[in-house]
Design an enzyme around this catalytic site. Structure first.
Site, PDB file in Angstrom:
ATOM      1  N   ILE A 213     -22.379  10.749  -4.125  1.00 54.01           N
ATOM      2  CA  ILE A 213     -21.466  11.467  -3.503  1.00 54.01           C
ATOM      3  C   ILE A 213     -22.123  12.936  -3.527  1.00 54.01           C
ATOM      4  O   ILE A 213     -21.912  13.875  -2.573  1.00 54.01           O
ATOM      5  CB  ILE A 213     -20.189  11.455  -4.016  1.00 54.01           C
ATOM      6  CG1 ILE A 213     -19.550   9.986  -3.650  1.00 54.01           C
ATOM      7  CG2 ILE A 213     -19.128  12.250  -3.476  1.00 54.01           C
ATOM      8  CD1 ILE A 213     -18.216   9.572  -4.221  1.00 54.01           C
TER       9      ILE A 213
ATOM     10  N   GLY B 293     -25.506  15.022  -9.496  1.00 52.66           N
ATOM     11  CA  GLY B 293     -26.321  14.638  -8.292  1.00 52.66           C
ATOM     12  C   GLY B 293     -26.361  13.359  -8.076  1.00 52.66           C
ATOM     13  O   GLY B 293     -27.615  12.642  -7.527  1.00 52.66           O
ATOM     14  N   GLY B 294     -25.435  12.563  -8.056  1.00 52.90           N
ATOM     15  CA  GLY B 294     -25.504  11.071  -7.780  1.00 52.90           C
ATOM     16  C   GLY B 294     -25.117  10.796  -6.322  1.00 52.90           C
ATOM     17  O   GLY B 294     -25.505  11.798  -5.371  1.00 52.90           O
TER      18      GLY B 294
ATOM     19  N   GLU C 289       0.793  -1.153   0.152  1.00 51.90           N
ATOM     20  CA  GLU C 289      -0.045   0.077  -0.057  1.00 51.90           C
ATOM     21  C   GLU C 289       0.912   1.108  -0.245  1.00 51.90           C
ATOM     22  O   GLU C 289       1.895   1.338   0.704  1.00 51.90           O
ATOM     23  CB  GLU C 289      -0.829  -0.049   1.063  1.00 51.90           C
ATOM     24  CG  GLU C 289      -1.618   1.202   1.253  1.00 51.90           C
ATOM     25  CD  GLU C 289      -2.791   1.800   0.325  1.00 51.90           C
ATOM     26  OE1 GLU C 289      -3.552   0.867   0.084  1.00 51.90           O
ATOM     27  OE2 GLU C 289      -2.224   2.857  -0.144  1.00 51.90           O
TER      28      GLU C 289
ATOM     29  N   ILE D  13     -18.540  13.561 -10.398  1.00 46.57           N
ATOM     30  CA  ILE D  13     -19.226  13.005 -11.631  1.00 46.57           C
ATOM     31  C   ILE D  13     -18.777  11.478 -11.855  1.00 46.57           C
ATOM     32  O   ILE D  13     -18.901  10.932 -12.520  1.00 46.57           O
ATOM     33  CB  ILE D  13     -18.844  13.863 -12.897  1.00 46.57           C
ATOM     34  CG1 ILE D  13     -17.624  13.699 -13.038  1.00 46.57           C
ATOM     35  CG2 ILE D  13     -19.511  15.009 -13.005  1.00 46.57           C
ATOM     36  CD1 ILE D  13     -16.738  14.075 -14.308  1.00 46.57           C
ATOM     37  N   GLY D  14     -17.946  10.757 -10.803  1.00 49.99           N
ATOM     38  CA  GLY D  14     -17.536   9.547 -10.940  1.00 49.99           C
ATOM     39  C   GLY D  14     -16.170   9.337 -10.375  1.00 49.99           C
ATOM     40  O   GLY D  14     -15.540  10.430  -9.831  1.00 49.99           O
TER      41      GLY D  14
ATOM     42  N   HIS E  25     -41.123  -3.319  19.554  1.00 47.61           N
ATOM     43  CA  HIS E  25     -41.801  -2.100  19.536  1.00 47.61           C
ATOM     44  C   HIS E  25     -41.233  -1.054  20.888  1.00 47.61           C
ATOM     45  O   HIS E  25     -41.092  -1.660  21.598  1.00 47.61           O
ATOM     46  CB  HIS E  25     -43.467  -2.428  19.625  1.00 47.61           C
ATOM     47  CG  HIS E  25     -44.204  -0.934  19.746  1.00 47.61           C
ATOM     48  ND1 HIS E  25     -44.396  -0.180  18.675  1.00 47.61           N
ATOM     49  CD2 HIS E  25     -44.738  -0.379  20.866  1.00 47.61           C
ATOM     50  CE1 HIS E  25     -45.019   0.810  19.097  1.00 47.61           C
ATOM     51  NE2 HIS E  25     -45.060   0.686  20.579  1.00 47.61           N
TER      52      HIS E  25
HETATM   53  P1  FAD Z   1      -9.658   1.927  -2.402  1.00 48.69           P
HETATM   54  O1  FAD Z   1     -10.309   2.054  -1.107  1.00 48.69           O
HETATM   55  O2  FAD Z   1      -9.613   2.862  -3.473  1.00 48.69           O
HETATM   56  O3  FAD Z   1      -8.326   1.376  -2.085  1.00 48.69           O
HETATM   57  C1  FAD Z   1      -7.250   1.190  -2.950  1.00 48.69           C
HETATM   58  C2  FAD Z   1      -5.834   1.388  -2.362  1.00 48.69           C
HETATM   59  O4  FAD Z   1      -4.948   1.174  -3.169  1.00 48.69           O
HETATM   60  C3  FAD Z   1      -5.664   2.729  -2.140  1.00 48.69           C
HETATM   61  O5  FAD Z   1      -5.228   2.872  -0.677  1.00 48.69           O
HETATM   62  C4  FAD Z   1      -4.372   3.220  -2.851  1.00 48.69           C
HETATM   63  O6  FAD Z   1      -3.364   4.149  -2.091  1.00 48.69           O
HETATM   64  C5  FAD Z   1      -3.620   2.003  -3.090  1.00 48.69           C
HETATM   65  N1  FAD Z   1      -3.046   1.724  -4.713  1.00 48.69           N
HETATM   66  C6  FAD Z   1      -3.376   1.943  -5.691  1.00 48.69           C
HETATM   67  N2  FAD Z   1      -2.384   1.857  -6.578  1.00 48.69           N
HETATM   68  C7  FAD Z   1      -1.442   1.269  -5.873  1.00 48.69           C
HETATM   69  C8  FAD Z   1      -0.057   0.991  -6.165  1.00 48.69           C
HETATM   70  N3  FAD Z   1       0.431   0.721  -7.282  1.00 48.69           N
HETATM   71  N4  FAD Z   1       0.896   0.724  -5.206  1.00 48.69           N
HETATM   72  C9  FAD Z   1       0.385   0.785  -3.926  1.00 48.69           C
HETATM   73  N5  FAD Z   1      -0.705   1.157  -3.385  1.00 48.69           N
HETATM   74  C10 FAD Z   1      -1.738   1.348  -4.526  1.00 48.69           C
HETATM   75  N6  FAD Z   1     -18.874   3.040  -0.295  1.00 48.69           N
HETATM   76  C11 FAD Z   1     -19.721   2.573   0.657  1.00 48.69           C
HETATM   77  O7  FAD Z   1     -19.874   1.235   0.329  1.00 48.69           O
HETATM   78  N7  FAD Z   1     -20.336   3.410   1.676  1.00 48.69           N
HETATM   79  C12 FAD Z   1     -20.029   4.477   1.456  1.00 48.69           C
HETATM   80  O8  FAD Z   1     -20.827   5.351   2.390  1.00 48.69           O
HETATM   81  C13 FAD Z   1     -19.155   5.301   0.685  1.00 48.69           C
HETATM   82  N8  FAD Z   1     -19.046   6.546   0.792  1.00 48.69           N
HETATM   83  C14 FAD Z   1     -18.011   7.058  -0.042  1.00 48.69           C
HETATM   84  C15 FAD Z   1     -17.993   8.493   0.244  1.00 48.69           C
HETATM   85  C16 FAD Z   1     -16.912   9.187  -0.600  1.00 48.69           C
HETATM   86  C17 FAD Z   1     -16.779  10.602  -0.553  1.00 48.69           C
HETATM   87  C18 FAD Z   1     -15.881   8.419  -1.567  1.00 48.69           C
HETATM   88  C19 FAD Z   1     -15.046   8.909  -2.459  1.00 48.69           C
HETATM   89  C20 FAD Z   1     -16.189   6.842  -1.653  1.00 48.69           C
HETATM   90  C21 FAD Z   1     -17.194   6.345  -1.030  1.00 48.69           C
HETATM   91  N9  FAD Z   1     -17.465   5.074  -1.046  1.00 48.69           N
HETATM   92  C22 FAD Z   1     -18.649   4.509  -0.263  1.00 48.69           C
HETATM   93  C23 FAD Z   1     -16.923   4.263  -1.978  1.00 48.69           C
HETATM   94  C24 FAD Z   1     -15.654   3.468  -1.397  1.00 48.69           C
HETATM   95  O9  FAD Z   1     -14.909   4.321  -0.535  1.00 48.69           O
HETATM   96  C25 FAD Z   1     -15.072   2.498  -2.374  1.00 48.69           C
HETATM   97  O10 FAD Z   1     -16.205   1.791  -3.040  1.00 48.69           O
HETATM   98  C26 FAD Z   1     -13.982   1.576  -1.729  1.00 48.69           C
HETATM   99  O11 FAD Z   1     -12.999   2.482  -0.662  1.00 48.69           O
HETATM  100  C27 FAD Z   1     -13.183   0.759  -2.728  1.00 48.69           C
HETATM  101  O12 FAD Z   1     -12.120  -0.073  -2.059  1.00 48.69           O
HETATM  102  P2  FAD Z   1     -11.060  -0.601  -2.537  1.00 48.69           P
HETATM  103  O13 FAD Z   1     -10.318  -1.488  -1.972  1.00 48.69           O
HETATM  104  O14 FAD Z   1     -11.333  -1.323  -4.044  1.00 48.69           O
HETATM  105  O15 FAD Z   1     -10.309   0.640  -3.372  1.00 48.69           O
END
Ligand code: FAD
Length: 477
Positions: A183, A180-181, A32, A280-281, A456
């Site tokens: 986030i 308006g998704g 990480e 927007i994504g 309840h």
């Molecule tokens: P990430 O959490 O993105 O983790 C990927 C990790 O890989 C990162 O730490 C990055 O540093 C590391 N990495 C990438 N490339 C490399 C590399 N080459 N070498 C070493 N490390 C690397 N989801 C929900 O279910 N509920 C919610 O309420 C929710 N709220 C959200 C609110 C916001 C504002 C945002 C932005 C997202 C939210 N999400 C929510 C979505 C959720 O955060 C993600 O779906 C989730 O974090 C995805 O997990 P992941 O492990 O796939 O990736």
């Protein structure tokens, strides 16, 4: 010999996969580059819900007289204190993951991983050293980051991302939110409660225009957001942002995506605002890490393809979480569930993800949550369905806590009563959806839900009352 598993990315997908693989006896290395916990813990789910909690408390304070409390002065948010609380909660959780990895014997390497050949990974550490990590199995969990609009990229000041928004040290007077998704709507509700004048610009014809979100939930949310004085402009897009004068001048035009746009939605307009939040994504983090050297192709946006067993087309290479892109489901609990399955399959298992029973939790105020099919999706599949809804205001506990807005809806199969989907907007919807998720996962019926005694007074009675309605014996609804 023990299976050597390397996991790239320590978000909720990667660290959960690491723990599960270690529990099953593998020799696991988790790589990480930033803090453990990924987007979810450091700049996503957890920090945004910390903000949402403060916004909710502030809201309650504003209504305190209704609950028989007199407070001197005007309650207002203290941003430095809110940020300090966020840091404290996040760092506690990060430390928790560190000790979880240690306890399970996972080697944690801090650095950026890239690939030159199949079977090994180069890791560039913060000290500038390059380590070479050999693997028999690879799990890619590199996640995603905010997508920007090339015409007005993030500058961290006037045009900001969700990450920037979670580090604001003062409440902006005004903000235009592009998108308006999930986030966008979460931030709109939070910031409006903290005191910002918010305008949301959405290209489609409703807020939360996700196929999984019931159109009725969007309607109720729009009504409640109006009550918070949030302006939303539907069927429109932001075409330009001019930041040359210190603030941001936002140009808005008709949406190229919307159908049947009304004449009033065609006229271009401009809004002057303090900040523009672009939501927007997300875009993939997998570009430039050398996946091609493993023989692993991505689509043109960098998303990786994997089957329901999380196997990519390359032998012994799995991919999970946001790295799979919108083709799957980009949520933290999905990433974790995929992590468990990938780890088990890497070590001889044969499990499949069930994408049909994934709950969605949206932390607007009021909250929205869903699982399974919407009524519209079920009818489009040609199923003979009924949809029954009950308003929260008919539930005693909702009256007690003074949260009356919203409803629960159950979509069920007319022939056999099977629960096909549950859609809730209202207080604690994100907790209440667990019962619906169990129903959809196990294939239980509205008769089963109606026969289950619910305590309840609880908000969970809304699910029971809706099930009563579905079996033709509504009591209060
Ligand atoms: P990430 O959490 O993105 O983790 C990927 C990790 O890989 C990162 O730490 C990055 O540093 C590391 N990495 C990438 N490339 C490399 C590399 N080459 N070498 C070493 N490390 C690397 N989801 C929900 O279910 N509920 C919610 O309420 C929710 N709220 C959200 C609110 C916001 C504002 C945002 C932005 C997202 C939210 N999400 C929510 C979505 C959720 O955060 C993600 O779906 C989730 O974090 C995805 O997990 P992941 O492990 O796939 O990736």
């Amino acid at each position: 010999m023990r299976n050597r598993i390397a996991i790239l990315g320590g978000g909720p997908g990667g660290y959960v996969a690491a723990v599960r693989a270690a529990q099953l006896g593998a020799e696991v290395t988790l790589i990480e580059k930033e803090a453990l916990g990924g987007t979810c813990l450091n700049r996503g789910c957890i920090p945004s819900k910390i903000f949402q909690t403060t916004a909710g408390i502030l809201n309650r304070f504003r209504r305190c007289q209704e609950f028989g409390i007199q407070v001197e002065g005007t309650p207002r948010v203290d941003m430095p204190a809110l940020l300090a609380r966020k840091e404290k909660v996040v760092s506690t959780q990060v430390r928790g993951i560190e000790s979880l990895l240690k306890h399970n014997g996972v080697a944690h390497v801090k650095g950026t991983g890239t690939f030159k050949t199949y079977g090994s990974m180069n890791v560039l550490t913060a000290d500038g050293d390059t380590l070479r990590i050999g693997w028999d199995t690879l799990i890619i969990s590199t996640g995603s980051e905010p997508l920007e609009i090339p015409a007005f990229p993030f500058d961290g000041e006037s045009v900001i991302s969700s990450t920037d928004a979670l580090n604001l040290d003062a409440v902006p007077e005004s903000m235009v939110i592009v998108g308006g998704g999930v986030i966008g709507c979460e931030f709109a509700c939070i910031l409006a409660d903290l005191g910002t004048r918010v305008t949301v610009v959405e290209a489609l014809d409703r807020l939360l225009p996700l196929p999984s979100v019931d159109a009725g939930c969007s309607k109720v949310l729009q009504r409640e957001m109006k009550k918070k004085k949030i302006t939303f402009l539907l069927n429109r897009t932001v075409t330009a942002v001019d930041t040359s004068n210190g603030s941001a001048l936002v140009s808005i035009g008709p949406s190229p995506f919307a159908e049947n746009i009304k004449a009033k939605d065609h006229s271009p307009m401009q809004i002057e605002t303090d900040k523009v939040l672009v939501s927007i994504g997300r875009r993939s983090n997998s570009k430039g890490i050398g996946l091609e050297n493993l023989g692993l192709e991505t689509d043109n946006k960098g998303w990786i393809a994997a089957d329901d067993r999380l196997r990519t087309p390359v032998e012994n290479v799995f991919a999970i979480g946001d790295a799979l892109g919108p083709e799957k489901v980009m949520l933290a609990h999905v990433a974790s569930a995929e992590g468990v399955i990938a780890a088990e399959n890497a070590l001889g298992g044969d499990r499949k993800m069930n994408y049909d029973a994934v709950p969605g939790a949206i932390y607007t105020l009021p909250e929205v949550a869903d699982v399974g099919l919407t009524e519209h999706q079920a009818r489009e599949k040609g199923l003979d369905v009924r949809a029954d809804a009950v308003l929260f205001r008919t539930i005693g506990k909702a009256q007690v806590i003074g949260e009356l807005a919203g409803e629960a809806k159950i979509v069920s199969d007319v022939q056999n009563g099977r629960v096909l989907g549950v859609h809730i907007i209202g207080p604690h919807a994100t907790d209440l959806i667990a019962e619906g998720t169990l129903a959809v996962t196990t294939g239980c019926t509205v008769q089963d839900l109606a026969a289950t005694i619910h305590a309840h007074p609880t908000l969970s009675e809304v699910t029971m009352e809706t099930a009563f309605k579905a079996v033709g014996r509504a009591l209060h609804g």
